[in-house]
Scaffold this motif. Structure first.
Motif, PDB file in Angstrom:
ATOM      1  N   GLN A 193     -12.959  29.455   4.195  1.00  0.00           N
ATOM      2  CA  GLN A 193     -12.190  29.297   5.431  1.00  0.00           C
ATOM      3  C   GLN A 193     -13.028  28.543   6.460  1.00  0.00           C
ATOM      4  O   GLN A 193     -12.530  27.643   7.142  1.00  0.00           O
ATOM      5  N   ARG A 201      -8.000  39.003   6.509  1.00  0.00           N
ATOM      6  CA  ARG A 201      -7.047  39.540   5.535  1.00  0.00           C
ATOM      7  C   ARG A 201      -6.706  38.532   4.437  1.00  0.00           C
ATOM      8  O   ARG A 201      -6.041  38.864   3.475  1.00  0.00           O
ATOM      9  N   SER A 202      -7.164  37.312   4.611  1.00  0.00           N
ATOM     10  CA  SER A 202      -6.861  36.265   3.637  1.00  0.00           C
ATOM     11  C   SER A 202      -7.582  36.526   2.314  1.00  0.00           C
ATOM     12  O   SER A 202      -8.667  37.101   2.285  1.00  0.00           O
ATOM     13  N   ARG A 203      -6.960  36.086   1.243  1.00  0.00           N
ATOM     14  CA  ARG A 203      -7.605  36.180  -0.070  1.00  0.00           C
ATOM     15  C   ARG A 203      -8.676  35.106  -0.222  1.00  0.00           C
ATOM     16  O   ARG A 203      -9.514  35.188  -1.106  1.00  0.00           O
ATOM     17  N   LYS A 204      -8.602  34.094   0.620  1.00  0.00           N
ATOM     18  CA  LYS A 204      -9.577  33.008   0.563  1.00  0.00           C
ATOM     19  C   LYS A 204     -10.901  33.503   1.136  1.00  0.00           C
ATOM     20  O   LYS A 204     -10.930  34.091   2.212  1.00  0.00           O
ATOM     21  N   PRO A 205     -12.024  33.269   0.438  1.00  0.00           N
ATOM     22  CA  PRO A 205     -13.317  33.733   0.940  1.00  0.00           C
ATOM     23  C   PRO A 205     -13.629  33.180   2.330  1.00  0.00           C
ATOM     24  O   PRO A 205     -13.226  32.061   2.669  1.00  0.00           O
ATOM     25  N   ASP A 243      -9.397  34.402   9.122  1.00  0.00           N
ATOM     26  CA  ASP A 243      -8.445  35.428   8.732  1.00  0.00           C
ATOM     27  C   ASP A 243      -9.113  36.380   7.754  1.00  0.00           C
ATOM     28  O   ASP A 243      -9.255  36.060   6.567  1.00  0.00           O
TER      29      ASP A 243
END
Length: 129
Positions: A15, A7-11, A5
């Motif tokens: 992920q 768009r995720s804030r997770k690097p 993803d």
């Protein structure tokens, strides 16, 4: 293999780590099975090779995979993962979540049921998502 993803804030590397860890834990990747090369996965996911390498390096540090010089990365046997630090980190997070669940009124029975559901999912190779 899987999708990330953007768009995720997770690097992205985190992920990727999570996805590979799930594939290992739920049996989609077997012990000694070779992972895609950094270059191959980088082109498939259109991600910088350094990002893939960072995820692989962290998974190796945690004991989920191992590398063979000139051959690639492979799924480690279960006795190699998770390392004690990973277990302690997970224990801390579970304790935090369970404390919150108790605060919100969850009963011992509900928590036990959730544990049994997790065991069944793992036995069937089902991810947590």
């Amino acid at each position: 293999m899987f999708e990330l993803d953007v768009r995720s804030r997770k690097p992205i590397y985190e992920q990727l780590q999570d996805k590979i860890r799930d594939l290992i834990v739920f049996g989609a990747l077997q012990v000694d099975e070779q992972l895609p090369s950094v270059r191959t996965l980088s082109s498939q996911l259109t991600v910088n090779p350094n990002t893939i390498q960072k995820a692989y390096r962290e998974l190796e540090r945690q004991g989920y995979i191992y590398s063979v010089q000139g051959k690639g990365s492979f799924v480690a046997p279960p006795e190699h993962h998770p390392q004690e630090a990973s277990r302690e980190k997970l224990r801390t997070e579970l304790l935090r979540l369970m404390t919150e669940a108790v605060f919100l009124g969850w009963t011992k029975r509900e928590i036990d049921d959730l544990y049994h559901d997790a065991v069944k999912r793992q036995e069937r190779g089902m991810p947590h998502d």
